[in-house]
Design an enzyme around this catalytic site. Structure first.
Site, PDB file in Angstrom:
ATOM      1  N   GLU A 111      46.437  40.765  43.546  1.00  0.00           N
ATOM      2  CA  GLU A 111      45.508  39.646  43.805  1.00  0.00           C
ATOM      3  C   GLU A 111      45.326  38.734  42.590  1.00  0.00           C
ATOM      4  O   GLU A 111      45.065  37.544  42.734  1.00  0.00           O
ATOM      5  CB  GLU A 111      44.139  40.195  44.221  1.00  0.00           C
ATOM      6  N   LYS A 145      39.548  38.124  40.259  1.00  0.00           N
ATOM      7  CA  LYS A 145      39.867  38.665  41.583  1.00  0.00           C
ATOM      8  C   LYS A 145      40.074  40.169  41.431  1.00  0.00           C
ATOM      9  O   LYS A 145      40.202  40.682  40.314  1.00  0.00           O
ATOM     10  CB  LYS A 145      41.118  37.983  42.138  1.00  0.00           C
ATOM     11  N   GLU A 175      44.223  34.550  38.509  1.00  0.00           N
ATOM     12  CA  GLU A 175      42.758  34.554  38.438  1.00  0.00           C
ATOM     13  C   GLU A 175      42.250  35.948  38.099  1.00  0.00           C
ATOM     14  O   GLU A 175      42.335  36.864  38.912  1.00  0.00           O
ATOM     15  CB  GLU A 175      42.188  34.077  39.776  1.00  0.00           C
ATOM     16  N   GLU A 234      47.423  28.300  53.046  1.00  0.00           N
ATOM     17  CA  GLU A 234      47.806  29.163  51.916  1.00  0.00           C
ATOM     18  C   GLU A 234      49.116  29.848  52.233  1.00  0.00           C
ATOM     19  O   GLU A 234      49.331  30.306  53.353  1.00  0.00           O
ATOM     20  CB  GLU A 234      46.785  30.291  51.672  1.00  0.00           C
TER      21      GLU A 234
END
Ligand SMILES: *[C@@H]1O[C@H](CO)[C@@H](O)[C@H](O)[C@H]1NC(C)=O
Ligand SMILES: *[C@@H]1O[C@H](CO)[C@@H](O)[C@H](O)[C@H]1NC(C)=O
Ligand SMILES: *[C@@H]1O[C@H](CO)[C@@H](O)[C@H](O)[C@H]1NC(C)=O
Ligand SMILES: *[C@@H]1O[C@H](CO)[C@@H](O)[C@H](O)[C@H]1NC(C)=O
Length: 345
Positions: free
Chosen positions: A325, A320, A317, A265
Protein backbone atom coordinates in the site's frame (compact mmCIF):
# COMPACT_ATOMS: atom_id res chain seq x y z
CA UNK A 1 -14.28 45.58 -50.29
CA UNK A 2 -17.03 43.07 -49.65
CA UNK A 3 -15.12 40.24 -51.25
CA UNK A 4 -12.08 41.16 -49.17
CA UNK A 5 -14.06 41.00 -45.94
CA UNK A 6 -15.67 37.83 -47.16
CA UNK A 7 -12.25 36.41 -47.92
CA UNK A 8 -10.74 37.46 -44.61
CA UNK A 9 -13.76 36.17 -42.78
CA UNK A 10 -13.58 32.81 -44.47
CA UNK A 11 -9.83 32.56 -43.80
CA UNK A 12 -10.48 33.29 -40.15
CA UNK A 13 -13.31 30.84 -40.15
CA UNK A 14 -11.23 28.16 -41.81
CA UNK A 15 -8.36 28.63 -39.40
CA UNK A 16 -10.76 28.61 -36.45
CA UNK A 17 -12.35 25.49 -37.78
CA UNK A 18 -9.04 23.81 -38.42
CA UNK A 19 -7.75 24.64 -34.96
CA UNK A 20 -10.97 23.29 -33.49
CA UNK A 21 -10.63 20.16 -35.62
CA UNK A 22 -7.01 19.81 -34.58
CA UNK A 23 -7.87 20.11 -30.95
CA UNK A 24 -10.59 17.56 -31.44
CA UNK A 25 -8.26 15.25 -33.33
CA UNK A 26 -5.48 15.60 -30.77
CA UNK A 27 -7.92 14.87 -27.94
CA UNK A 28 -9.42 11.99 -29.83
CA UNK A 29 -6.06 10.55 -30.78
CA UNK A 30 -4.19 11.13 -27.57
CA UNK A 31 -6.64 9.67 -25.06
CA UNK A 32 -6.80 10.98 -21.54
CA UNK A 33 -4.48 10.11 -18.69
CA UNK A 34 -4.12 11.65 -15.25
CA UNK A 35 -2.77 10.85 -11.81
CA UNK A 36 -4.21 10.43 -8.32
CA UNK A 37 -2.90 12.90 -5.77
CA UNK A 38 -2.89 10.78 -2.63
CA UNK A 39 -1.67 12.79 0.35
CA UNK A 40 -1.28 10.17 3.09
CA UNK A 41 2.37 10.94 3.73
CA UNK A 42 4.16 13.03 6.35
CA UNK A 43 7.05 13.80 4.02
CA UNK A 44 5.36 14.95 0.81
CA UNK A 45 6.29 18.16 -1.02
CA UNK A 46 3.91 21.12 -0.91
CA UNK A 47 1.12 21.18 -3.54
CA UNK A 48 2.69 24.07 -5.50
CA UNK A 49 5.83 21.96 -6.05
CA UNK A 50 3.74 18.94 -6.96
CA UNK A 51 1.75 20.82 -9.59
CA UNK A 52 4.99 22.14 -11.16
CA UNK A 53 6.26 18.56 -11.25
CA UNK A 54 3.11 17.40 -13.07
CA UNK A 55 3.33 20.27 -15.54
CA UNK A 56 6.95 19.40 -16.29
CA UNK A 57 5.77 15.88 -17.16
CA UNK A 58 2.86 16.94 -19.38
CA UNK A 59 0.31 15.52 -16.95
CA UNK A 60 -2.95 17.37 -17.63
CA UNK A 61 -5.40 15.68 -15.26
CA UNK A 62 -5.45 15.06 -11.56
CA UNK A 63 -7.79 13.45 -9.06
CA UNK A 64 -8.08 14.86 -5.54
CA UNK A 65 -9.61 12.66 -2.84
CA UNK A 66 -10.82 15.69 -0.93
CA UNK A 67 -10.98 19.44 -1.58
CA UNK A 68 -7.55 20.25 -0.12
CA UNK A 69 -7.43 24.08 -0.22
CA UNK A 70 -3.67 24.29 -0.91
CA UNK A 71 -3.93 21.81 -3.76
CA UNK A 72 -6.87 23.67 -5.31
CA UNK A 73 -4.99 26.96 -4.98
CA UNK A 74 -1.94 25.47 -6.67
CA UNK A 75 -4.16 24.13 -9.46
CA UNK A 76 -5.73 27.54 -10.20
CA UNK A 77 -4.77 28.51 -13.74
CA UNK A 78 -2.45 25.50 -14.11
CA UNK A 79 -4.37 24.08 -17.07
CA UNK A 80 -4.67 20.78 -15.20
CA UNK A 81 -8.24 19.41 -15.12
CA UNK A 82 -9.50 18.14 -11.78
CA UNK A 83 -11.64 15.26 -10.58
CA UNK A 84 -12.68 16.49 -7.15
CA UNK A 85 -13.77 14.09 -4.42
CA UNK A 86 -15.67 14.61 -1.20
CA UNK A 87 -14.52 13.02 2.04
CA UNK A 88 -16.39 9.81 2.81
CA UNK A 89 -17.03 11.29 6.25
CA UNK A 90 -19.06 14.10 4.64
CA UNK A 91 -21.38 11.79 2.66
CA UNK A 92 -24.10 11.50 5.27
CA UNK A 93 -24.45 15.27 5.71
CA UNK A 94 -24.13 15.95 1.99
CA UNK A 95 -26.98 13.52 1.43
CA UNK A 96 -29.28 14.67 4.21
CA UNK A 97 -28.69 18.42 4.22
CA UNK A 98 -29.02 20.33 0.91
CA UNK A 99 -27.62 23.44 2.58
CA UNK A 100 -24.47 21.57 3.59
CA UNK A 101 -24.06 20.45 -0.06
CA UNK A 102 -24.65 24.01 -1.24
CA UNK A 103 -21.95 25.27 1.12
CA UNK A 104 -19.58 22.51 0.07
CA UNK A 105 -19.87 23.73 -3.53
CA UNK A 106 -19.68 27.38 -2.47
CA UNK A 107 -16.46 26.86 -0.49
CA UNK A 108 -14.63 24.30 -2.63
CA UNK A 109 -15.80 24.84 -6.21
CA UNK A 110 -17.10 28.35 -6.75
CA UNK A 111 -13.82 30.18 -5.92
CA UNK A 112 -12.06 28.04 -8.57
CA UNK A 113 -14.82 27.74 -11.14
CA UNK A 114 -13.15 30.23 -13.50
CA UNK A 115 -9.58 29.02 -12.98
CA UNK A 116 -9.97 25.24 -12.91
CA UNK A 117 -11.82 22.96 -15.29
CA UNK A 118 -13.53 20.43 -13.03
CA UNK A 119 -13.89 17.16 -14.91
CA UNK A 120 -16.32 15.85 -12.32
CA UNK A 121 -17.18 15.79 -8.65
CA UNK A 122 -17.29 12.43 -6.91
CA UNK A 123 -19.39 11.72 -3.84
CA UNK A 124 -17.13 9.43 -1.84
CA UNK A 125 -14.56 6.81 -2.76
CA UNK A 126 -15.09 3.04 -2.51
CA UNK A 127 -18.03 3.23 -0.12
CA UNK A 128 -20.20 0.75 -2.03
CA UNK A 129 -20.55 -1.71 -0.37
CA UNK A 130 -20.43 -0.31 3.16
CA UNK A 131 -22.83 1.18 5.67
CA UNK A 132 -22.20 4.57 3.97
CA UNK A 133 -23.43 3.31 0.59
CA UNK A 134 -27.01 4.48 1.18
CA UNK A 135 -25.79 8.09 1.43
CA UNK A 136 -24.02 8.15 -1.93
CA UNK A 137 -26.98 8.82 -4.22
CA UNK A 138 -28.59 11.45 -1.96
CA UNK A 139 -25.19 13.18 -1.76
CA UNK A 140 -24.83 13.07 -5.55
CA UNK A 141 -28.31 14.55 -5.96
CA UNK A 142 -27.72 17.40 -3.49
CA UNK A 143 -24.33 18.24 -5.01
CA UNK A 144 -25.85 18.29 -8.48
CA UNK A 145 -28.72 20.47 -7.31
CA UNK A 146 -26.27 22.90 -5.70
CA UNK A 147 -24.29 23.10 -8.95
CA UNK A 148 -27.42 23.58 -11.07
CA UNK A 149 -28.62 26.39 -8.82
CA UNK A 150 -25.56 28.42 -9.76
CA UNK A 151 -25.47 27.26 -13.39
CA UNK A 152 -22.30 25.21 -13.11
CA UNK A 153 -22.38 22.18 -15.35
CA UNK A 154 -20.01 19.68 -13.79
CA UNK A 155 -20.84 15.95 -13.87
CA UNK A 156 -21.46 14.39 -10.46
CA UNK A 157 -20.59 10.77 -9.81
CA UNK A 158 -19.01 8.41 -7.29
CA UNK A 159 -15.94 6.15 -7.41
CA UNK A 160 -16.45 2.45 -6.74
CA UNK A 161 -14.02 -0.43 -6.44
CA UNK A 162 -14.55 -3.72 -8.25
CA UNK A 163 -15.85 -5.06 -4.93
CA UNK A 164 -19.23 -4.01 -6.38
CA UNK A 165 -18.99 -6.93 -8.81
CA UNK A 166 -20.44 -10.23 -7.63
CA UNK A 167 -19.45 -11.87 -10.93
CA UNK A 168 -16.52 -10.64 -13.00
CA UNK A 169 -15.69 -13.66 -15.12
CA UNK A 170 -16.21 -14.23 -17.94
CA UNK A 171 -16.60 -10.51 -18.73
CA UNK A 172 -19.94 -11.02 -20.49
CA UNK A 173 -21.34 -12.43 -17.24
CA UNK A 174 -20.23 -9.42 -15.19
CA UNK A 175 -22.86 -8.42 -12.63
CA UNK A 176 -23.14 -6.36 -9.48
CA UNK A 177 -23.36 -8.43 -6.29
CA UNK A 178 -26.81 -8.97 -4.80
CA UNK A 179 -25.68 -6.91 -1.80
CA UNK A 180 -25.14 -3.76 -3.90
CA UNK A 181 -27.39 -4.31 -6.90
CA UNK A 182 -30.23 -2.15 -5.62
CA UNK A 183 -28.00 0.80 -4.68
CA UNK A 184 -26.01 0.44 -7.93
CA UNK A 185 -29.24 0.33 -9.94
CA UNK A 186 -30.34 3.68 -8.45
CA UNK A 187 -26.92 5.28 -8.89
CA UNK A 188 -26.78 4.00 -12.48
CA UNK A 189 -30.21 5.50 -13.26
CA UNK A 190 -28.98 8.90 -12.01
CA UNK A 191 -25.78 8.65 -14.08
CA UNK A 192 -27.67 7.61 -17.21
CA UNK A 193 -30.23 10.41 -16.81
CA UNK A 194 -27.45 12.99 -16.44
CA UNK A 195 -25.04 11.45 -18.98
CA UNK A 196 -22.40 11.22 -16.25
CA UNK A 197 -19.77 8.47 -16.09
CA UNK A 198 -19.27 5.89 -13.34
CA UNK A 199 -15.78 6.09 -11.84
CA UNK A 200 -14.22 2.69 -11.19
CA UNK A 201 -10.96 1.77 -9.45
CA UNK A 202 -9.49 -1.13 -11.42
CA UNK A 203 -6.53 -3.11 -10.09
CA UNK A 204 -5.45 -6.19 -12.05
CA UNK A 205 -2.71 -6.44 -9.38
CA UNK A 206 -5.22 -7.40 -6.68
CA UNK A 207 -7.15 -9.72 -9.00
CA UNK A 208 -3.87 -11.44 -9.82
CA UNK A 209 -2.52 -11.87 -6.29
CA UNK A 210 -5.77 -13.45 -5.09
CA UNK A 211 -5.99 -15.88 -8.02
CA UNK A 212 -2.43 -16.65 -9.12
CA UNK A 213 -3.26 -20.22 -10.07
CA UNK A 214 -5.65 -19.11 -12.76
CA UNK A 215 -4.20 -15.81 -13.98
CA UNK A 216 -0.96 -15.34 -15.93
CA UNK A 217 1.26 -12.53 -14.66
CA UNK A 218 1.89 -11.36 -18.24
CA UNK A 219 -1.88 -11.13 -18.79
CA UNK A 220 -2.16 -8.90 -15.72
CA UNK A 221 0.80 -6.77 -16.86
CA UNK A 222 -0.44 -6.18 -20.46
CA UNK A 223 2.68 -8.13 -21.49
CA UNK A 224 1.23 -10.38 -24.14
CA UNK A 225 0.09 -9.78 -27.69
CA UNK A 226 -1.89 -13.05 -27.79
CA UNK A 227 -5.51 -13.52 -26.84
CA UNK A 228 -5.44 -15.21 -23.42
CA UNK A 229 -9.15 -15.34 -22.63
CA UNK A 230 -11.94 -15.99 -25.12
CA UNK A 231 -15.44 -14.95 -24.21
CA UNK A 232 -17.89 -15.68 -27.00
CA UNK A 233 -16.75 -13.69 -29.99
CA UNK A 234 -14.50 -11.44 -27.93
CA UNK A 235 -10.82 -12.03 -27.20
CA UNK A 236 -8.94 -10.61 -24.21
CA UNK A 237 -5.22 -9.87 -24.22
CA UNK A 238 -5.12 -8.25 -20.81
CA UNK A 239 -6.91 -8.49 -17.48
CA UNK A 240 -7.56 -4.74 -17.33
CA UNK A 241 -9.90 -4.93 -20.36
CA UNK A 242 -11.60 -8.01 -18.95
CA UNK A 243 -12.41 -6.19 -15.71
CA UNK A 244 -13.67 -3.11 -17.56
CA UNK A 245 -15.94 -5.22 -19.76
CA UNK A 246 -17.26 -7.11 -16.72
CA UNK A 247 -18.19 -3.69 -15.30
CA UNK A 248 -19.91 -2.67 -18.57
CA UNK A 249 -21.86 -5.96 -18.42
CA UNK A 250 -22.89 -5.21 -14.83
CA UNK A 251 -24.03 -1.71 -15.81
CA UNK A 252 -26.04 -3.11 -18.74
CA UNK A 253 -27.89 -5.47 -16.39
CA UNK A 254 -29.16 -2.54 -14.30
CA UNK A 255 -30.19 -0.32 -17.21
CA UNK A 256 -26.84 1.46 -17.64
CA UNK A 257 -25.91 0.47 -21.20
CA UNK A 258 -25.34 4.16 -22.00
CA UNK A 259 -23.17 4.90 -18.96
CA UNK A 260 -19.47 5.48 -19.62
CA UNK A 261 -16.69 4.30 -17.33
CA UNK A 262 -13.81 6.46 -16.14
CA UNK A 263 -10.94 4.54 -14.55
CA UNK A 264 -10.46 6.62 -11.43
CA UNK A 265 -7.56 4.48 -10.19
CA UNK A 266 -5.22 1.86 -11.51
CA UNK A 267 -1.63 1.02 -10.69
CA UNK A 268 0.89 -1.56 -9.54
CA UNK A 269 3.08 -1.49 -6.41
CA UNK A 270 6.85 -1.47 -6.86
CA UNK A 271 7.89 -3.14 -3.58
CA UNK A 272 6.94 -5.37 -0.63
CA UNK A 273 5.48 -8.39 -2.36
CA UNK A 274 8.30 -10.61 -3.59
CA UNK A 275 8.65 -11.07 -7.33
CA UNK A 276 5.23 -9.57 -8.06
CA UNK A 277 5.53 -6.05 -6.68
CA UNK A 278 8.80 -5.02 -8.30
CA UNK A 279 9.97 -1.87 -10.01
CA UNK A 280 10.20 -3.83 -13.25
CA UNK A 281 6.57 -4.99 -13.05
CA UNK A 282 5.25 -1.63 -11.86
CA UNK A 283 7.11 0.13 -14.69
CA UNK A 284 5.75 -2.33 -17.23
CA UNK A 285 2.17 -2.16 -15.92
CA UNK A 286 1.93 1.61 -15.69
CA UNK A 287 3.64 2.31 -19.01
CA UNK A 288 1.38 -0.23 -20.71
CA UNK A 289 -1.67 1.16 -18.91
CA UNK A 290 -0.91 4.68 -20.12
CA UNK A 291 -0.12 3.54 -23.65
CA UNK A 292 -3.42 1.63 -23.65
CA UNK A 293 -5.34 4.76 -22.60
CA UNK A 294 -3.45 7.07 -24.98
CA UNK A 295 -3.95 4.61 -27.84
CA UNK A 296 -7.72 4.92 -27.46
CA UNK A 297 -8.24 1.29 -28.37
CA UNK A 298 -11.07 0.94 -25.86
CA UNK A 299 -11.91 -2.58 -24.69
CA UNK A 300 -13.18 -5.56 -26.71
CA UNK A 301 -16.78 -4.76 -25.72
CA UNK A 302 -16.45 -1.06 -26.62
CA UNK A 303 -13.64 -0.82 -29.16
CA UNK A 304 -12.35 2.69 -29.78
CA UNK A 305 -14.09 4.11 -26.72
CA UNK A 306 -11.95 6.64 -24.84
CA UNK A 307 -10.89 5.16 -21.49
CA UNK A 308 -9.98 8.14 -19.35
CA UNK A 309 -7.53 6.70 -16.81
CA UNK A 310 -5.98 8.02 -13.59
CA UNK A 311 -2.82 6.29 -12.40
CA UNK A 312 -2.54 5.59 -8.69
CA UNK A 313 -0.54 7.41 -7.47
CA UNK A 314 1.89 10.30 -7.68
CA UNK A 315 3.82 9.46 -4.48
CA UNK A 316 4.74 6.58 -2.23
CA UNK A 317 2.69 7.37 0.89
CA UNK A 318 4.23 6.43 4.22
CA UNK A 319 1.08 6.91 6.31
CA UNK A 320 -0.80 4.16 4.45
CA UNK A 321 -0.79 0.63 5.90
CA UNK A 322 2.71 -0.90 5.73
CA UNK A 323 3.54 -3.11 2.74
CA UNK A 324 2.53 -2.73 -0.89
CA UNK A 325 0.00 0.00 0.00
CA UNK A 326 2.89 2.39 0.67
CA UNK A 327 4.54 1.60 -2.67
CA UNK A 328 2.16 2.55 -5.45
CA UNK A 329 3.91 5.85 -6.21
CA UNK A 330 5.52 6.93 -9.46
CA UNK A 331 7.70 9.28 -7.39
CA UNK A 332 9.46 9.19 -4.05
CA UNK A 333 8.51 12.02 -1.68
CA UNK A 334 11.72 13.81 -2.74
CA UNK A 335 10.20 13.98 -6.26
CA UNK A 336 12.70 11.65 -7.93
CA UNK A 337 11.13 8.92 -10.05
CA UNK A 338 10.72 5.44 -8.60
CA UNK A 339 10.82 4.38 -12.26
CA UNK A 340 10.20 6.18 -15.50
CA UNK A 341 6.72 6.50 -16.92
CA UNK A 342 5.95 8.33 -20.14
CA UNK A 343 2.78 10.43 -20.21
CA UNK A 344 3.24 11.41 -23.82
CA UNK A 345 2.79 9.12 -26.84
C1 LIG B 1 5.78 17.33 -23.27
O1 LIG B 1 5.08 17.57 -24.48
C2 LIG B 1 5.84 18.20 -25.48
C3 LIG B 1 4.96 18.45 -26.69
O2 LIG B 1 3.89 19.25 -26.34
C4 LIG B 1 7.03 17.32 -25.85
O3 LIG B 1 7.83 17.98 -26.78
C5 LIG B 1 7.85 17.03 -24.57
O4 LIG B 1 8.89 16.13 -24.89
C6 LIG B 1 6.99 16.44 -23.50
N1 LIG B 1 7.75 16.31 -22.27
C7 LIG B 1 7.75 15.19 -21.54
C8 LIG B 1 8.57 15.23 -20.28
O5 LIG B 1 7.14 14.18 -21.87
C1 LIG C 1 -28.85 30.64 -14.30
O1 LIG C 1 -29.31 30.66 -15.63
C2 LIG C 1 -30.68 31.05 -15.72
C3 LIG C 1 -31.13 30.88 -17.17
O2 LIG C 1 -30.13 31.28 -18.07
C4 LIG C 1 -30.85 32.48 -15.21
O3 LIG C 1 -32.19 32.85 -15.25
C5 LIG C 1 -30.37 32.55 -13.77
O4 LIG C 1 -30.38 33.86 -13.29
C6 LIG C 1 -28.94 32.00 -13.63
N1 LIG C 1 -28.61 31.91 -12.22
C7 LIG C 1 -27.42 32.29 -11.73
C8 LIG C 1 -27.23 32.12 -10.25
O5 LIG C 1 -26.53 32.73 -12.43
C1 LIG D 1 7.09 -8.58 -22.14
O1 LIG D 1 8.19 -8.33 -21.31
C2 LIG D 1 9.44 -8.64 -21.86
C3 LIG D 1 10.49 -8.44 -20.80
O2 LIG D 1 10.50 -7.15 -20.30
C4 LIG D 1 9.67 -7.76 -23.10
O3 LIG D 1 10.90 -8.06 -23.69
C5 LIG D 1 8.54 -8.01 -24.07
O4 LIG D 1 8.66 -7.14 -25.17
C6 LIG D 1 7.21 -7.79 -23.43
N1 LIG D 1 6.16 -8.16 -24.36
C7 LIG D 1 5.11 -7.42 -24.61
C8 LIG D 1 4.14 -7.96 -25.60
O5 LIG D 1 4.91 -6.33 -24.06
C1 LIG E 1 15.05 10.23 -3.18
O1 LIG E 1 14.55 9.21 -2.33
C2 LIG E 1 14.91 7.90 -2.73
C3 LIG E 1 14.17 6.93 -1.80
O2 LIG E 1 14.37 7.26 -0.47
C4 LIG E 1 16.42 7.74 -2.68
O3 LIG E 1 16.76 6.42 -3.09
C5 LIG E 1 17.04 8.76 -3.62
O4 LIG E 1 18.43 8.69 -3.53
C6 LIG E 1 16.57 10.16 -3.26
N1 LIG E 1 17.05 11.09 -4.29
C7 LIG E 1 17.58 12.26 -3.99
C8 LIG E 1 18.02 13.11 -5.16
O5 LIG E 1 17.72 12.65 -2.84
Amino acid sequence: MDWLFGYIFSVIRISLLSSLCCKFLIDAEAGIVGVNYGMLGDNLPTPDKVILLLQSRNITRIRLFDPNPDALKALDGSGIDVVLGTLNDDLQRLGSDPLFAKNWIKINVVPHAKTIHFRCITAGNEVVPSELAVHVLPAMKNLQMALKAINLTIPVSTAVSTAVLGTSFPPSQGAFSTEVSSVMRSITAFLAANKSPLLVNIYPYFAYIYDQNNILLDYALFNTTKVVVRDGTLGYKNLFDAIIDATYSALEKVGGASVDIVISESGWPSAENGDIATIRNARMYNNNLIAHALGNSGSPKRPGKCLETYVFAIFNEDLKPPGTEQNFGLFYPNMTEVYHVSFYP
